[in-house]
Design a protein around this motif. Structure first.
Motif: not given
Length: 366
Positions: A216-237
């Motif tokens: 389930d992918v819930s997007i609550r902002c006008d996100a970019t591809v980079d924003d989505l990747i940042d969430v998936l890479e959260a441990q490295n951000r």
């Protein structure tokens, strides 16, 4: 066999040659995800060692502030001005070759200052030992980017790109995106605001590259591809506040100085003459968001000389007790608080009560 840096260059080149439209959105999404995974490899320390000799330092104080900048912009002079710590200063480049730590006491808080070696363009790719420098910066509570006032915007853009490439997000907060993985059911994508930078095809491409087929992918902002990747890479951000110290204002006119004040999160200074350093420290305090709490032993006046300094987000009475001694939580009965966090002066509160700056607290034991 291509190196990681070479693979990154190849993907960046392919992306630059690919025109973005509906037909290419899936492909571009995959390329961006592959790029992020390759950059993650650069972030991962190799077996040959971590920060390197002279880079890692023992941490002390309630917060740490790292100085980042190109060689010879005045970082070491500013360090000496703030802390009295000697960091070798000269009129040629690459004077500081190791991390030089210092301490500043400000408003009762002990804050560590780290003068890092000057970085150069390409630091995120390993040039000039830049990866070791930025690796230390990633651990800081706040970063001062020290810039030469004669070319602040150009250098600011380059340094931000180097930090971004190493997973540091400058003056940003994590994207408001929630990803909940499931065992089955495919991808369920919902958004509470219109998406103008990304479509469902790109989202599916990125999730596919990360081998996530059900979530389930819930997007609550006008996100970019980079924003989505940042969430998936959260441990490295790392999301770190940054102040731009625009140094050497003694070499420009008053009219030019007025223009510098239009740069967000910037403070024009002269580390050589000590001009405007007080304003820099005030902004540092604001960005660190520290909370000073004064102790008041029962039947005695408050101790205003040595406050307990807490980090924002860790400011409950329980955090206050642990900062004094761990056993206080076990012996805790109640606390008496004076200050802006309570409606009545004084007020009895429990361990979960959130304290504010300059509250006065008495702990009553069982």
């Amino acid at each position: 066999m291509s190196t990681t840096v070479e693979k990154i260059k190849e993907i960046e080149l392919e992306m630059s040659r690919t025109q973005k439209n509906k037909a290419t959105s899936f492909h571009l999404g995959q390329l961006k995800a592959k790029l992020a995974k390759l950059k993650r490899e650069l972030l991962t320390p190799t077996s040959s060692g971590g920060g390197g000799a002279g880079f890692d330092v023992a941490r002390t104080g309630v917060a740490s502030v790292g100085f980042i900048g190109f060689p010879s912009v005045g970082k070491s002079t500013l360090m000496s001005r703030l802390t009295g710590t000697h960091s070798e200063v000269a009129a040629y480049e690459f004077t500081t070759l190791t991390t030089v730590p210092g301490i500043i006491m400000y408003r009762g808080a002990k804050i560590q200052i780290l003068d890092l070696p000057g970085i150069i363009e390409g630091a995120k790719d390993g040039k000039g030992r830049g990866r070791q420098v930025i690796a230390v910066a990633r651990t800081c509570s706040l970063i001062f980017i020290v810039l030469d006032v004669l070319k602040p915007l150009t250098d600011k853009k380059v340094i931000e790109a180097e930090l971004e490439g190493f997973g540091i997000r400058v003056n940003k907060t994590p994207p408001n995106i929630l990803i909940k993985k499931k065992d089955k059911g495919g991808l369920n994508i919902t958004n509470t605001v219109p998406l103008t930078h990304i479509d469902h095809g790109e989202i599916k491409a990125v999730m596919s590259e990360y081998r996530i087929s059900s979530a389930d992918v819930s997007i609550r902002c006008d996100a970019t591809v980079d924003d989505l990747i940042d969430v998936l890479e959260a441990q490295n951000r790392r999301y770190i506040p940054v102040i731009y110290a625009l140094n050497k204002i003694d070499s420009i006119s008053i009219q030019e100085l007025d223009l510098l004040y239009r740069i967000p999160n910037a403070v024009p200074i002269s580390s050589e003459h000590g001009w405007n350093v007080d304003e820099l420290l005030e902004m540092m305090w604001e960005k660190l968001d520290l909370v000073r709490v004064y102790t008041k032993p029962k039947g005695q006046p408050p101790d205003y000389e040595q406050p307990i300094v807490l980090r924002d987000g860790h400011c409950t009475v329980e955090h206050f007790c642990k900062a004094i001694h761990k056993s206080l939580v076990e012996e805790f009965r109640t606390s008496v608080v004076y200050g802006s966090s309570v409606k009545h002066q004084p007020q009895y509160v429990g361990l979960s009560h959130v304290l504010r700056d300059e509250d006065v607290v008495t702990i009553l034991k069982k």
